[in-house]
Design a protein around this motif. Sequence first.
Motif, PDB file in Angstrom:
ATOM      1  N   SER A 131       0.823  -1.217   0.000  1.00 26.70           N
ATOM      2  CA  SER A 131       0.000   0.000   0.000  1.00 26.70           C
ATOM      3  C   SER A 131       0.851   1.257   0.000  1.00 26.70           C
ATOM      4  N   ALA A 132       2.039   1.169   0.622  1.00 32.22           N
ATOM      5  CA  ALA A 132       2.936   2.329   0.701  1.00 32.22           C
ATOM      6  C   ALA A 132       3.841   2.456  -0.521  1.00 32.22           C
ATOM      7  N   GLY A 133       3.731   1.510  -1.459  1.00 27.74           N
ATOM      8  CA  GLY A 133       4.550   1.569  -2.657  1.00 27.74           C
ATOM      9  C   GLY A 133       5.972   1.079  -2.473  1.00 27.74           C
TER      10      GLY A 133
ATOM     11  N   CYS B  75      -5.140  -5.736  -5.631  1.00 28.65           N
ATOM     12  CA  CYS B  75      -5.611  -6.812  -6.513  1.00 28.65           C
ATOM     13  C   CYS B  75      -5.034  -8.127  -6.000  1.00 28.65           C
ATOM     14  N   THR B  76      -5.883  -9.137  -5.910  1.00 27.95           N
ATOM     15  CA  THR B  76      -5.477 -10.422  -5.348  1.00 27.95           C
ATOM     16  C   THR B  76      -5.807 -11.548  -6.306  1.00 27.95           C
ATOM     17  N   GLU B  77      -4.883 -12.478  -6.460  1.00 27.36           N
ATOM     18  CA  GLU B  77      -5.138 -13.677  -7.252  1.00 27.36           C
ATOM     19  C   GLU B  77      -4.762 -14.891  -6.411  1.00 27.36           C
ATOM     20  N   LEU B  78      -5.736 -15.780  -6.193  1.00 29.42           N
ATOM     21  CA  LEU B  78      -5.490 -16.982  -5.404  1.00 29.42           C
ATOM     22  C   LEU B  78      -4.730 -17.991  -6.253  1.00 29.42           C
ATOM     23  N   LEU B  79      -3.623 -18.495  -5.717  1.00 29.36           N
ATOM     24  CA  LEU B  79      -2.792 -19.442  -6.457  1.00 29.36           C
ATOM     25  C   LEU B  79      -2.996 -20.881  -6.002  1.00 29.36           C
TER      26      LEU B  79
ATOM     27  N   HIS C 108      -0.827  -3.607  -5.923  1.00 37.08           N
ATOM     28  CA  HIS C 108      -1.692  -2.444  -5.754  1.00 37.08           C
ATOM     29  C   HIS C 108      -2.503  -2.197  -7.017  1.00 37.08           C
ATOM     30  N   LYS C 109      -3.766  -1.791  -6.838  1.00 34.68           N
ATOM     31  CA  LYS C 109      -4.636  -1.554  -7.985  1.00 34.68           C
ATOM     32  C   LYS C 109      -4.115  -0.459  -8.904  1.00 34.68           C
TER      33      LYS C 109
END
Length: 294
Positions: A137-139, A157-161, A268-269
């Motif tokens: 979030s802080a880059g 953004c999240t992708e479940l692996l 991050h989005k």
Amino acid sequence: MIEIRNLRTLVKIAELGSYTKAAQALGYAQSTLTFQVGAIESYYNCPVFDRTGKVLKLTAFGEQLLEHTNSVLQEYDALEQLGRSDAAPRGCLRIGAPESLTLYRLHPLIMAYKSAYPQVEVRMINSPCEMLLKDLSAGQLDISFVLQPECMDPNLCTELLSQERMCLIAPAGHTQQDFLPEPGQMVLYTEKECSYRQEFDRYLQRHHTVPANILETSSVEAIKKYVSSGLGVSYLPYYSVKKESESKSLRTKFIQTDLTFFTQIVYHKKKWISPAIKSLIALSREYGRKWSDC
């Protein structure tokens, strides 16, 4: 006006904690780095580093400047690559991951990635998942692997692996059916920010166990060795103890919980998906399918 190269120098010095190491990494003379940092300090009329002690530290202003610098450099790199989405992956990729994933999941993935894209400089940052999400979030990170229930942060953004099994672990000769500590044994905890430590605490509470003898460490390897030596019980991802379980050097027990843990990749989005990041995500999907079959 502040030059981009001066900002890159600032980031490298802060990362390595030394002008000498940063000069070696960047291929500059140390006097060049001193001049570049001096130019930043003259522009703002504020010191960036505290030089009074033996250890090089950022001043309060320096910490604030570094945070903004990371964001600026990300945007600058995105501008550099604009219109080149099919370009070969290159540049620096800051990847976060908890220790357990780094040790037991990511090693072959990172090897394959570096083999395919040698021009990408990979920096691995190990931290508990809670801290990794804050750094995203802080880059301060480009992308991160985390092990926890599905991340629901609206800014990420999240992708479940891969869905992961968690398990209690105990010494090979442990006789307690619920894998609670026997007299004289310890409860071995991961750090407080660890995503599955809280689940272990809830399990102990359900069994009316208040740990009186505790050892806390961020090292999964240390926990495994202590448990195998008979010192106590703990709770870890099964992938990290699978070999020891199969060789019967320690015991494992799966329990019913309300939470499902996943290895997931998060970014991050607002993050520009560079060719380097895009390639890492694609390779992670491939490896995630292998993990799911384990």
